[in-house]
Scaffold this motif. Structure first.
Motif, short mmCIF file in Angstrom:
data_model
loop_
_atom_site.label_atom_id
_atom_site.label_comp_id
_atom_site.label_asym_id
_atom_site.label_seq_id
_atom_site.Cartn_x
_atom_site.Cartn_y
_atom_site.Cartn_z
N LEU A 122 0.67 -1.82 -0.17
CA LEU A 122 -0.20 -0.46 -0.06
C LEU A 122 0.75 1.38 -0.04
N LEU A 123 1.90 1.34 1.12
CA LEU A 123 2.14 2.75 0.78
C LEU A 123 3.21 2.21 -0.50
N GLY B 260 15.17 -12.19 -10.30
CA GLY B 260 14.70 -10.40 -10.02
C GLY B 260 15.14 -10.30 -8.87
N ILE B 261 15.07 -9.01 -8.18
CA ILE B 261 14.96 -8.78 -7.71
C ILE B 261 14.65 -8.18 -6.29
N ARG B 262 15.40 -8.43 -4.78
CA ARG B 262 14.79 -7.51 -3.83
C ARG B 262 15.65 -6.58 -3.52
N PHE B 263 14.85 -5.79 -3.13
CA PHE B 263 15.54 -4.52 -3.07
C PHE B 263 14.66 -3.72 -1.42
N LYS B 264 14.98 -2.30 -0.60
CA LYS B 264 14.41 -1.72 0.21
C LYS B 264 13.52 -0.89 -0.35
N SER B 265 12.74 -0.74 0.39
CA SER B 265 11.37 -0.02 -0.09
C SER B 265 11.79 1.94 -0.58
N ALA B 266 11.33 2.29 -1.71
CA ALA B 266 11.98 3.90 -1.64
C ALA B 266 11.04 4.22 -0.13
N LYS B 267 9.93 3.95 -0.01
CA LYS B 267 9.35 4.21 1.47
C LYS B 267 9.71 4.37 2.12
N ASP B 268 10.49 3.21 3.46
CA ASP B 268 10.45 2.90 4.02
C ASP B 268 11.93 1.61 3.82
N PRO B 269 13.70 1.88 4.59
CA PRO B 269 14.67 1.08 3.85
C PRO B 269 14.01 0.07 4.79
N ALA B 270 13.59 0.22 5.73
CA ALA B 270 12.93 -1.69 6.27
C ALA B 270 12.27 -2.15 6.08
N ARG B 271 11.52 -1.89 4.95
CA ARG B 271 9.97 -2.73 4.87
C ARG B 271 11.39 -3.45 2.34
N PHE B 272 10.77 -4.32 2.38
CA PHE B 272 11.24 -5.10 1.39
C PHE B 272 10.32 -5.49 0.51
N ASN B 273 10.39 -5.17 -0.71
CA ASN B 273 10.10 -5.28 -2.10
C ASN B 273 10.51 -5.61 -3.60
N TYR B 274 10.34 -7.12 -3.98
CA TYR B 274 10.08 -7.66 -4.93
C TYR B 274 10.56 -7.19 -6.94
N VAL B 275 11.08 -7.27 -7.54
CA VAL B 275 10.49 -6.87 -8.85
C VAL B 275 11.07 -8.50 -9.45
N LEU B 276 10.22 -9.29 -10.00
CA LEU B 276 10.55 -10.40 -10.70
C LEU B 276 10.14 -10.03 -12.12
N PHE B 277 10.91 -10.55 -12.81
CA PHE B 277 10.76 -10.85 -14.32
C PHE B 277 10.14 -11.57 -15.02
N THR C 201 -7.09 -14.99 0.23
CA THR C 201 -6.36 -13.65 0.93
C THR C 201 -6.88 -12.20 0.57
N ILE C 202 -7.35 -12.46 -0.65
CA ILE C 202 -7.84 -11.59 -0.72
C ILE C 202 -9.27 -9.91 -0.56
N GLN C 203 -8.20 -9.22 -0.03
CA GLN C 203 -9.11 -8.18 0.38
C GLN C 203 -9.26 -6.98 -0.06
N THR C 204 -10.31 -6.49 0.30
CA THR C 204 -10.09 -4.10 0.17
C THR C 204 -9.89 -3.70 0.69
N VAL C 205 -9.08 -2.73 1.15
CA VAL C 205 -8.82 -1.93 2.35
C VAL C 205 -8.88 -0.13 1.71
N SER C 206 -8.59 0.87 2.65
CA SER C 206 -8.83 2.03 2.56
C SER C 206 -7.60 2.01 2.05
N ASN C 207 -7.05 3.09 0.88
CA ASN C 207 -5.47 3.37 0.14
C ASN C 207 -5.48 4.81 1.21
N THR C 208 -4.77 4.19 2.36
CA THR C 208 -4.67 5.25 3.20
C THR C 208 -2.58 5.63 3.89
N ASN C 209 -2.22 5.46 2.86
CA ASN C 209 -0.70 5.66 3.11
C ASN C 209 -0.49 4.68 3.31
N GLY C 210 -0.13 3.57 3.40
CA GLY C 210 0.02 2.15 3.92
C GLY C 210 -0.66 1.61 5.32
#
Length: 380
Positions: free
Chosen positions: A234-235, A322-339, A362-371
């Motif tokens: 969400l972030l 792919g690549i595992r990398f730190k989030s630009a929003k929070d370096p303590a969180r981790f993202n993946y890009v898979l090719f 696991t599907i859920q709808t949530v409010s998009n409130t900046n993470g």
């Protein structure tokens, strides 16, 4: 004494003879009072011999003002002069733990203070990759102002990058991500009820016709961007003004090799001759992990990181998924890009060819409130 110097010290100890001023016969350490090492062999050597080993290691990165024939002045010498404390900070592998290590560190510091220090070769080895990366970024954006024979060309930089990743730091940065690993992905929408039927295809990699410019992929290139937690996913869509988002958890269905740039721990020791020559290569890859995740600043675009993937990582001789990398929003969180494009996304348990399978439960709808994942009243 640090463990990496034991073998070299043992060589000195083996050459020792009575009454030999160059290799005196010693039987105990002045710092820890030990007479043998953990293997039961004598490795006691003279202080001058020990400092010879320390200086040999430091010579990988530094030279003294005496060696330069150019001690520091008030300016004009073009050198970056370092304090003894700065040089001492590189001596960790030459110093043991405990009280004896503290005393040894202090004594080494006294010896280093007898001279002044600067980087070897005016620091060019230290700056080589920095200039090469700056040239790569400039070239990726259509500029050639760093086009010079002494600066790594974009092609050579990518070649060196492959060597660093696949040969030097391979065990540290190329883990196998096991089948069953779970990643979250979300899709924003305007109304509480999404205007699509949530599925692996709908929540997975954007189809080619809808793929937009992103950190590692160009318009029209479909890749899977996912996060380890729903909150992180969400972030990553905080750019969207849509008040809602629907997300789900995908499972990787086969083992993947992923370039992990979140915590590069391998670092060569300057006191290990086999590793020391790769010191700045390792230093670069550590900084590279931070460079590719940082937010863009005014006037920048994603072209350099896109090019690193399309012309570099995806063309390595040993395939990387792919690549595992730190989030630009929070370096303590981790993202993946898979090719993997949309054609490799689907629902869990639906058949062959699916690499990223959505667990429909696991599907859920949530409010998009900046993470902050807040389930809306009446939401799914």
């Amino acid at each position: 004494m640090g463990p990496l110097l034991h073998d070299r010290a043992r060589e000195f100890a083996e050459w020792a003879e009575p009454d030999n001023e160059d290799y005196p016969e010693l039987f105990s350490c002045s710092f820890c009072d030990s007479d043998v090492d953990s293997n039961g062999e004598n490795v006691a050597i003279s202080w001058s011999q020990y400092m010879e080993l320390v200086m040999e290691g430091l010579s990988t990165l530094f030279v003294t003002g005496y060696e330069q024939g150019n001690p520091p002045s008030d300016g004009g010498d073009g050198l970056d002069w370092l304090s003894p404390e700065e040089v001492l900070s590189y001596c960790g592998d030459a110093i043991g733990d405990g009280p004896a290590g503290y005393v040894l560190e202090r004594e080494i510091g006294y010896e280093l203070a007898k001279d002044v220090w600067t980087y070897r070769d005016f620091g060019w080895d230290r700056a080589e990759f920095q200039f090469g990366w700056e040239r790569f970024k400039a070239d990726s954006r259509g500029s050639d102002h760093l086009n010079h024979s002494v600066v790594l060309s974009p092609k050579k930089l990518l070649g060196r990058l492959e060597t660093i990743i696949t040969v030097l730091v391979e065990d540290d940065v190329l883990p196998v991500v096991k089948a069953g690993t779970k990643l979250w992905r979300v899709r924003p929408h305007e109304q509480l009820r999404p205007d699509f039927v949530p599925s692996g295809k709908e929540l997975g990699s954007a189809p080619v016709d809808y793929s937009k410019d992103n950190r590692f992929s160009l318009d029209g290139v479909s890749m899977f961007y996912g996060s380890e937690e729903l909150e992180t996913a969400l972030l990553e869509i905080d750019y969207s003004t849509c008040p809602y988002a629907t997300g789900g958890q995908f499972q990787i269905t086969k083992d993947l090799v992923v370039l992990d740039l979140t915590d590069v721990t391998w670092f060569p020791s300057i006191f290990d001759s086999a590793e020391a020559r790769y010191y700045y290569e390792a230093d670069f890859i550590r900084g590279f992990g931070e460079e590719i995740r940082r937010p863009l600043i005014d006037g920048e675009d994603y072209r350099p990181t896109q090019r690193v993937v399309s012309e570099g990582i995806q063309r390595f001789h040993e395939p990387i998924d792919g690549i595992r990398f730190k989030s630009a929003k929070d370096p303590a969180r981790f993202n993946y890009v898979l090719f993997f494009g949309n054609e490799k996304c689907g629902d869990l348990g639906t058949g062959d060819g699916v690499v990223l399978a959505l667990d429909l439960s696991t599907i859920q709808t949530v409010s998009n409130t900046n993470g902050r994942s807040e389930r809306p009243a009446g939401g799914t």
